[in-house]
Design a protein around this motif. Structure first.
Motif: not given
Ligand code: MGD
Ligand code: MGD
Ligand code: SF4
Ligand code: MO
Length: 683
Positions: A228, A231, A233, A235, A277, A280-281, A313
């Motif tokens: 996280l 990359e 990711l 928040d 991912r 995180g996405q 995240a």
């Protein structure tokens, strides 16, 4: 026809019972929201327990001459218990009497049992089997969020999220009606990630199954946070606005490269990246842990590491996202809120907090100074039985530790060292069989009481059939004992009266029930705590505005990964993990006696075909499983669903816990049920 709830797990599925004792039938109660009419096999067959021929119906007292348990009257049994209590406390002090409770007891029973210990026995020696269940998640929840309530949202919310992580939960076998939410989630395009060393029926439904070495979930969570961060990711806005402690965690996870984490966990680095991912996405994601991640000597820190992942995240404190613990026993949640835990008073108050002591003492009509302080945790209390500073007499309500305690040989030997053991149960459990006095009590549908389910929803389990003649409710037993011990204050026998007192005792505490009453539960199909006054709507979703910490922020924790308490070696080359199968419940005291379930299976050890080949054994072969603590023989179940370096045993039969490790988590005091080192041989 009566609407009530299942005797077993924390879903507390609604069910409809018709007919009297011995001819009761179960039907769906479709309007009850948690299970919407769905029940598992255990629920459908639960009425077998009502009117069962092995039901205890008379108190039994061990005859010193013959050594056998023989029927006695209730007054004789209560008098004997009171005498033994007086003898033990007279000779060795107040803490010489211990109380061991259970997370299957109603809120009313748990509350009154705690009051019995603190007011009538004045002992600090009280704890319960929930210490072996959600204690690690409870400790972590308090540290991270300032409050521990299993799920901070209604169960149905899990169908609405986008990505759901189940870490060490086999929901499809342990709470089957909940799987419909997994199906709804996936039908709507959501994704499921399951973390389990075995490809369980739950993992079969997953979009991504991570299969770690048992005991390495903490490192896995760090690996996910590492990705996280790497990359971008994380928040950042959520982290800044609603949390503290992120920088320490960011620094700590810098060393947890996916390739590095793969070496520790056995989970491919690319899968770690994929999982990160997904988390995180996602617009909304939830991370839920259960016993697979929690029942470790580092269970608290493991949960905190997964909470870090959810927080990084930005997945907490919003509808459709969050961290939650899937609680276990029927009243696993309420059982730890109302005072049968060594360090707690009702309302989830701390027993070492002077204000809490003053409040509860006032409700009980005693002086705060007379209340004992915190006692030992469940395993430590049992392991000290018979010692100079341990209990000499023990009262057990709602647990079967001879089967369910870790390193059970040691605990069995400790029970035998007691001067006096009293067990209240519905059947002759393995623990009751060792008692000096056995008390036959009423069970679920034979009595009324409240339970707090996995959602924090307080529900009413209504009486549907009359109990067999001769048995009494736990509440009656506790009240009788309080009278025999000349305890100060009131000990109610009527569940609603006891609940009203519990409401007062909980008022102002973290788990505030004061606005909940039986009529409201009835009308609203359960009320979510906290519910601090009568007009309050209850709290289905926690933390939407702020977390329950003093500054309102959730806390990251920079927790260290470390090895399991016992790692495989030349003599004990396998990881042994333990858990559940669908058709049995816990120590099996109840479900092994239900005909349809008994027929459904027996103990086994699950191992991979590669391991079976190396040992030159086939499916069904008798296997001797040995650890540093004990040995047992069970049939092999050969399956590609498990890691080749790991074997699995269910604990519903005597055997698994002769093997398990009693290493404890330093803060939750949770035993390491989920991993130890074992040797397998053909028997
Ligand atoms: N059928 C049935 N249902 C039950 C119960 C029952 O006895 N029988 N008991 C109830 C109670 S009290 C509880 S607490 C809940 C428990 O519910 P769960 O936590 O779902 O049950 P378990 O089988 O103990 O453990 C779940 C999974 O953890 C995996 N596991 C083992 N070691 C590890 C590890 O190191 N890491 C990870 N990630 N996973 C690991 C196991 O393979 C197992 O599939 O179930 C409740 N429901
Ligand atoms: N190896 C291994 N061991 C484990 C676990 C594991 O995953 N692996 N899981 C642990 C967990 S999560 C848990 S929760 C524990 C559970 O293990 P136990 O504490 O042994 O739980 P149960 O088998 O539910 O025991 C409940 C007992 O109370 C009786 N009973 C039922 N209703 C009542 C009632 O109303 N009043 C009274 N007085 N008695 C009643 C039942 O007949 C039964 O004998 O096991 C733990 N042990
Ligand atoms: S899921 Fe749990 S509460 Fe529901 S029927 Fe099965 S054992 Fe009972
Ligand atoms: Mo449990």
């Amino acid at each position: 026809m009566t609407d009530t709830h299942c005797p077993y797990c924390s879903l507390q599925c609604g069910m409809r019972l018709t007919g009297g004792r011995g001819r009761t039938t179960v039907e769906a109660w479709p309007e009850f929201p948690t299970n919407a009419g769905g029940l598992c096999r255990k629920g459908w067959t639960s009425v077998d327990l009502l009117g069962h021929r092995e039901r205890l119906t008379s108190p039994l007292v061990r005859d010193p001459a013959t050594g056998e348990l023989a029927p006695a009257t209730w007054p004789e049994a209560i008098a004997r218990i009171a005498d033994e209590i007086a003898r033990a406390q007279g000779a060795y002090g107040l803490d010489a009497v211990g109380v061991f409770g259970g997370g299957g007891l109603t809120n009313e029973k748990a509350y009154l049992l705690g009051k019995l210990a603190r007011v009538a026995l004045r002992t600090s020696a009280i704890d319960y089997n929930g210490r072996w269940c959600m204690a690690s998640a409870a400790t972590a929840g308090q540290r991270a969020f300032g409050l521990d309530r299993g799920l901070p949202f209604p169960l149905a919310d899990i169908a609405e999220t986008d990505v759901l992580f189940l870490v060490g939960s086999n929901l499809a076998e342990t709470m089957p009606p909940a799987t419909r939410h997994l199906d709804t989630l996936r039908a709507a395009g959501g994704q499921l990630v399951v973390v389990d060393p075995r490809r369980t029926p739950t993992a079969d439904r997953a979009d991504l199954h991570l299969q770690p070495v048992p005991g390495t979930d903490l490192a896995l969570a760090h690996g996910i946070v590492h990705v996280l961060v790497a990359e971008r990711l994380v928040d950042e806005r959520f982290v800044t606005d609603r949390t503290t402690g992120y920088d320490d965690v960011r620094r700590l996870v810098a060393g947890f490269w996916p390739e590095q984490v793969e070496r520790v966990t056995g989970v491919p680095a690319d899968d770690i990246r994929t999982a990160a991912r997904m988390l995180g996405q996602a617009a909304h994601a939830m991370v839920l842990t259960a016993r697979g991640a929690e029942q470790h000597a580092k269970g608290t820190d493991t949960v905190l590491a997964w909470v870090n992942a959810a927080l990084a995240a930005g997945q907490a404190g919003r509808i459709g996202s969050g961290y939650g613990c899937i609680t276990g026993q029927g009243n696993g949640q309420g059982g730890r809120e109302h005072g049968q835990k060594a360090d707690q008073l009702p309302g989830y108050r701390r027993i070492d907090d002077p204000a809490a002591r003053a409040h509860v003492a006032a409700v009980w009509g005693v002086e705060p100074e007379t209340l004992p302080g915190p006692g030992r945790s469940a395993y430590e209390m049992l392991a000290a039985l018979g010692d100079s500073d341990g209990a000499r007499a023990l009262l057990v309500f709602g647990s079967n530790p001879v089967v369910s305690a870790p390193n059970a040989t040691r605990i069995g030997a400790r029970l035998d060292r007691l001067d006096f053991l009293c067990v209240a149960d519905i059947v002759m459990s393995e623990t009751a069989a060792r008692a000096d006095v056995v008390l036959p009590v009423t069970q679920w549908a034979e009595e009324t009481g409240t339970m707090t389910n996995v959602e924090g929803r307080v529900i009413l389990r209504r009486k549907a059939v009359d109990p067999p003649p001769g048995v009494r409710s736990d509440l009656d037993v506790i009240a009788d004992l309080a009278t025999a011990l000349a305890a100060p204050g009131e000990f109610g026998r009527d569940p609603e009266t006891v609940f009203d007192e519990l409401r007062q005792a909980s008022a102002g505490g973290p788990a505030d029930y004061s606005g909940i009453d039986y009529a409201r539960i009835d009308a609203e199909q359960g009320v979510f705590w906290p519910c601090p006054q009568p007009g309050h709507p209850g709290t289905p979703r926690l933390f939407l505005d702020r977390f329950a910490t003093p500054d309102g922020r959730a806390r990251f924790h920079a927790v260290e990964h470390r090895a399991a308490a016992e790692e495989p070696c030349v003599d004990y080359p396998f990881h042994l993990t333990t858990g559940r199968v669908l058709a049995q419940y816990q120590s099996g005291a109840q479900t092994r006696r239900v005909r349809a379930l008994a027929a459904a299976g027996q103990a086994f050890v699950e191992l991979h075909p590669v391991a079976a080949q190396r040992l030159a054994v086939a499916d069904g072969a008798a296997m001797r499983v040995t650890t540093r603590r004990g040995t047992t023989v069970v049939p092999a179940r050969v399956s590609t669903a498990i890691r080749p370096d790991t074997v699995f045993m269910p604990f519903h039969w005597v055997g698994a816990n002769l093997l398990t490790n009693d290493a404890l988590d330093p803060s939750s005091r949770m035993p390491e049920f989920k991993v130890c080192a074992a040797r397998l041989e053909p028997a």
